[in-house]
Design a protein around this motif. Structure first.
Motif, PDB file in Angstrom:
ATOM      1  N   PHE A 233       0.823  -1.218   0.000  1.00  0.00           N
ATOM      2  CA  PHE A 233       0.000   0.000   0.000  1.00  0.00           C
ATOM      3  C   PHE A 233       0.856   1.266   0.000  1.00  0.00           C
ATOM      4  O   PHE A 233       0.682   2.134  -0.850  1.00  0.00           O
ATOM      5  CB  PHE A 233      -0.924   0.031   1.219  1.00  0.00           C
ATOM      6  CG  PHE A 233      -1.613   1.357   1.416  1.00  0.00           C
ATOM      7  CD1 PHE A 233      -2.682   1.723   0.620  1.00  0.00           C
ATOM      8  CD2 PHE A 233      -1.171   2.248   2.388  1.00  0.00           C
ATOM      9  CE1 PHE A 233      -3.308   2.954   0.773  1.00  0.00           C
ATOM     10  CE2 PHE A 233      -1.782   3.480   2.558  1.00  0.00           C
ATOM     11  CZ  PHE A 233      -2.865   3.835   1.755  1.00  0.00           C
ATOM     12  N   ARG A 237       0.715   4.427  -2.644  1.00  0.00           N
ATOM     13  CA  ARG A 237       0.155   5.721  -2.233  1.00  0.00           C
ATOM     14  C   ARG A 237       1.114   6.864  -2.533  1.00  0.00           C
ATOM     15  O   ARG A 237       0.709   7.914  -3.037  1.00  0.00           O
ATOM     16  CB  ARG A 237      -0.158   5.677  -0.731  1.00  0.00           C
ATOM     17  CG  ARG A 237      -0.636   6.988  -0.120  1.00  0.00           C
ATOM     18  CD  ARG A 237      -1.962   7.417  -0.695  1.00  0.00           C
ATOM     19  NE  ARG A 237      -2.486   8.595  -0.013  1.00  0.00           N
ATOM     20  CZ  ARG A 237      -3.517   9.309  -0.443  1.00  0.00           C
ATOM     21  NH1 ARG A 237      -4.137   8.974  -1.552  1.00  0.00           N
ATOM     22  NH2 ARG A 237      -3.940  10.367   0.227  1.00  0.00           N
ATOM     23  N   TYR A 253      -5.063  -0.655  -1.851  1.00  0.00           N
ATOM     24  CA  TYR A 253      -5.227   0.763  -2.180  1.00  0.00           C
ATOM     25  C   TYR A 253      -6.674   1.059  -2.583  1.00  0.00           C
ATOM     26  O   TYR A 253      -7.208   2.130  -2.255  1.00  0.00           O
ATOM     27  CB  TYR A 253      -4.280   1.176  -3.308  1.00  0.00           C
ATOM     28  CG  TYR A 253      -4.270   2.667  -3.533  1.00  0.00           C
ATOM     29  CD1 TYR A 253      -3.566   3.508  -2.676  1.00  0.00           C
ATOM     30  CD2 TYR A 253      -4.996   3.243  -4.567  1.00  0.00           C
ATOM     31  CE1 TYR A 253      -3.585   4.883  -2.854  1.00  0.00           C
ATOM     32  CE2 TYR A 253      -5.021   4.605  -4.759  1.00  0.00           C
ATOM     33  CZ  TYR A 253      -4.314   5.425  -3.897  1.00  0.00           C
ATOM     34  OH  TYR A 253      -4.346   6.793  -4.069  1.00  0.00           O
TER      35      TYR A 253
END
Length: 293
Positions: A233, A237, A253
């Motif tokens: 993740f 991001r 995500y």
């Protein structure tokens, strides 16, 4: 007999007390959240208003959700790249370090390879974002010096996911190298000496002695790497935000977007529960294929 039973009961009690803190933490931070996530998945809830019970409607919606299906495909691609690269690189690094003569040299190599593991994923992702910059990135400057054209990297639909995976691989392969190195040092040297006498070369010794001897460690590294790949993740991001064109939108995500950008906590919980079940299923299959005992 009574003294022996009392002694056994005392040891059992001490054992339970020793593992109690960890079990309590697992209950609070793992099991209870899983149960609560399943409970929330049965509701339509934006975290502010009242919950509306919808039953399995969220699960039926998920089956038809093309974005969710795409995120699973992306996660699968990421997992293949990540797991294979981590396994090969960490094992190769462990074999290389183990072959170095001299404790000081070995120690310096271990520290150098392990060092990226001390960097947080956010910091590492930010650093690699600058390196992969399509205009002023250092990697593109090196490629230009070598006569290779500039690459889009994070702006490319075919290269972005690989770039994101590189960050995760760079961080973790040193940690797994230490695990493999410990396993290699436990392999009796007599095995290699006997193989040399029989005329086995280095490649034969690796495949016939080293790999079978570290099977348990291999299974551990593959399973933990697989679970970690499904939880990617932070680097997504920071580096791409799921782009370009959702080519790096992994499932975690997508869950983040649903929960904290669209405030669809019920539906986000549905996908989170489903992802947890997928991870469990894939792990069991992996253990079966590797003949885990």
């Amino acid at each position: 007999m009574k003294k022996k039973r009392k002694h056994i009961k005392r040891e059992t009690l001490i054992s339970y007390l020793m593992i109690a803190p960890e079990m309590i933490l697992m209950l609070i931070f793992i099991f209870i959240p899983i149960v609560y996530a399943f409970y929330i998945s049965l509701y339509d809830w934006n975290a502010l208003g009242t919950k509306t019970f919808v039953g399995i409607a969220n699960y039926l919606r998920m089956i038809k959700d093309s974005t969710f299906k795409n995120s699973l495909v992306v996660t699968g691609k990421y997992a293949v790249i990540y797991v294979l690269a981590v396994y090969v690189l960490s094992l190769a690094a462990a074999v290389f370090v183990n072959s170095i003569k001299g404790n000081k040299r070995q120690q310096m190599c271990r520290i150098a390879i392990y060092l990226p593991n001390t960097v947080s994923t956010i910091v590492a992702a930010t650093l690699w974002t600058f390196l992969f910059n399509s205009r002023n990135g250092y990697i593109n400057k090196i490629l230009e010096e070598l006569g290779i054209g500039r690459q889009l990297f994070l702006g490319s639909r075919t290269q972005a996911l690989i770039c994101v995976a590189i960050v995760g691989i760079w961080i973790v392969f040193g940690y797994n190298m230490i695990i493999f190195l410990s396993a290699l040092k436990d392999v009796p040297s007599e095995y290699y000496e006997a193989a040399k006498i029989d005329g086995a070369n280095a490649v034969q010794r690796f495949f016939r002695i080293t790999l079978p001897s570290i099977k348990g460690t291999t299974i551990f590294v593959l399973i933990t790497s697989l679970v970690a790949s499904f939880q990617a993740f932070d680097q997504v991001r920071v580096m791409t935000s799921g782009g370009p064109g959702k080519t790096t939108q992994v499932t975690v995500y997508y869950i983040f977007e649903l929960a904290f950008e669209q405030y669809r906590f019920g539906y986000a919980s549905t996908i989170a529960v489903t992802l947890s079940l997928i991870i469990m299923l894939v792990t069991v299959i992996q253990m079966k294929l590797l003949k885990f005992k």
